[in-house]
Design an enzyme around this catalytic site. Structure first.
Site, PDB file in Angstrom:
ATOM      1  N   ASP A  77       0.878  -1.162   0.000  1.00  0.00           N
ATOM      2  CA  ASP A  77       0.000   0.000   0.000  1.00  0.00           C
ATOM      3  C   ASP A  77       0.921   1.218   0.000  1.00  0.00           C
ATOM      4  O   ASP A  77       1.730   1.382   0.932  1.00  0.00           O
ATOM      5  CB  ASP A  77      -0.877   0.035   1.255  1.00  0.00           C
ATOM      6  CG  ASP A  77      -1.950  -1.033   1.262  1.00  0.00           C
ATOM      7  OD1 ASP A  77      -1.960  -1.886   0.345  1.00  0.00           O
ATOM      8  OD2 ASP A  77      -2.785  -1.030   2.187  1.00  0.00           O
ATOM      9  N   HIS A 135       4.602  -7.752  -0.233  1.00  0.00           N
ATOM     10  CA  HIS A 135       4.169  -9.026  -0.796  1.00  0.00           C
ATOM     11  C   HIS A 135       4.781  -9.254  -2.173  1.00  0.00           C
ATOM     12  O   HIS A 135       5.264  -8.319  -2.820  1.00  0.00           O
ATOM     13  CB  HIS A 135       2.642  -9.055  -0.907  1.00  0.00           C
ATOM     14  CG  HIS A 135       1.929  -8.975   0.405  1.00  0.00           C
ATOM     15  ND1 HIS A 135       1.343 -10.068   1.011  1.00  0.00           N
ATOM     16  CD2 HIS A 135       1.710  -7.930   1.244  1.00  0.00           C
ATOM     17  CE1 HIS A 135       0.788  -9.701   2.155  1.00  0.00           C
ATOM     18  NE2 HIS A 135       1.004  -8.403   2.316  1.00  0.00           N
ATOM     19  N   SER A 237       8.504   3.346   4.539  1.00  0.00           N
ATOM     20  CA  SER A 237       9.727   3.461   3.769  1.00  0.00           C
ATOM     21  C   SER A 237       9.402   3.384   2.284  1.00  0.00           C
ATOM     22  O   SER A 237       8.315   3.774   1.873  1.00  0.00           O
ATOM     23  CB  SER A 237      10.735   2.383   4.168  1.00  0.00           C
ATOM     24  OG  SER A 237      12.013   2.723   3.664  1.00  0.00           O
TER      25      SER A 237
END
Length: 269
Positions: A77, A135, A237
């Protein structure tokens, strides 16, 4: 050790400390309210035992992902701060500020520099309020992991616009990956207050430590499935993805917020 690393280590100690329940509930609630976190896919904030637990929260509701085998999904995200095609070996940190993919990937990837020149790239910025797990963007094999110690400058838009070679100077972990014989890289960039970058498949990696030398982990057959959780940032980050030339066609996502599972690119025909 650079001052940014020292600050990040102290913040990391605070974030992982488990305060008495009533204090922790207050801290968690204040953090959620202050940053405006959307917790609809997660557990109630009161259930997290520390700020680290809250930062690295798992999805409580499974996320639907684009299952098209010919597409790449967003690993995080995040906000797409830059994307496009490399000009020779140059890509953009932010508009008007270039850096070298060779310097970011280090000489340990030298055999593949020719493949990624004029390839494609995309930068994913995770703010402190985003879901912090990363992911797999497709089914792939990991050939090697490279841990590069470095500084921990902030990676928000303000610093991207003023700190030259930020992604080259900051600590990072590089994954060299192949999908159906094609090459791509995922670069996980550390930042101020990122206590650690964790990789589920390689527990030996220890970031934000006193390490000064590059460490390389090589794999003969490490298969990763699309959507598999690779690990997490302990605070927000950046992830940079770089694909070899003529591998993918990027979706038009510059300046947009994306969700893990959303299509970001399709394999070129």
């Amino acid at each position: 050790m650079h001052i940014t690393n020292i600050i990040s280590q102290y913040f990391g100690k605070f974030a992982k400390f488990e305060f008495p329940l009533f204090i922790q509930k207050f801290i968690n609630g204040a953090y959620v309210k202050f940053l405006g976190l959307n917790m609809s896919e997660f557990r109630n904030p009161k259930f997290y035992k520390s700020l680290n637990d809250l930062f690295t929260r798992e999805l409580a509701i499974p996320r639907e992902i684009d299952k098209d085998k010919d597409c790449f999904i967003s690993p995080t995200d995040s906000l797409i701060t830059q994307c496009g095609n490399l000009e020779d070996d140059l890509l953009l940190q932010i508009k008007g500020m270039e850096y070298s993919v060779e310097e970011m990937l280090t000489y340990n990837c030298a055999n593949n520099f020719a493949k990624v020149k004029n390839g494609s790239y995309m930068n994913f910025y995770l703010s402190p309020k985003d879901y912090h797990r990363y992911h797999a963007p497709c089914d792939f094999k990991i050939n090697k992991l490279i841990h590069v110690p470095g500084k921990l400058y902030p990676v928000n838009l303000k610093y991207l616009n003023k700190q030259i070679d930020l992604f080259v100077e900051n600590e990072r972990v590089i994954l060299e990956c192949t999908h159906e014989g094609k090459l791509f890289y995922m670069v996980f960039v550390g930042a101020l207050n990122v206590g650690q970058m964790v990789f589920n498949f390689e527990p030996k990696v220890e970031t934000n430590s006193d390490a000064k030398e590059i460490k390389i982990y090589e794999y003969e057959s490490l298969d990763i499935k699309k959507g598999q959780c690779l690990g997490y940032f302990k605070m927000g980050s950046t992830v940079v993805m770089v694909w070899e030339k003529d591998f993918v066609q990027l979706e038009k996502l510059l300046g947009q917020n994306v969700k893990y599972g959303q299509r970001i690119a399709k394999k070129s025909i």
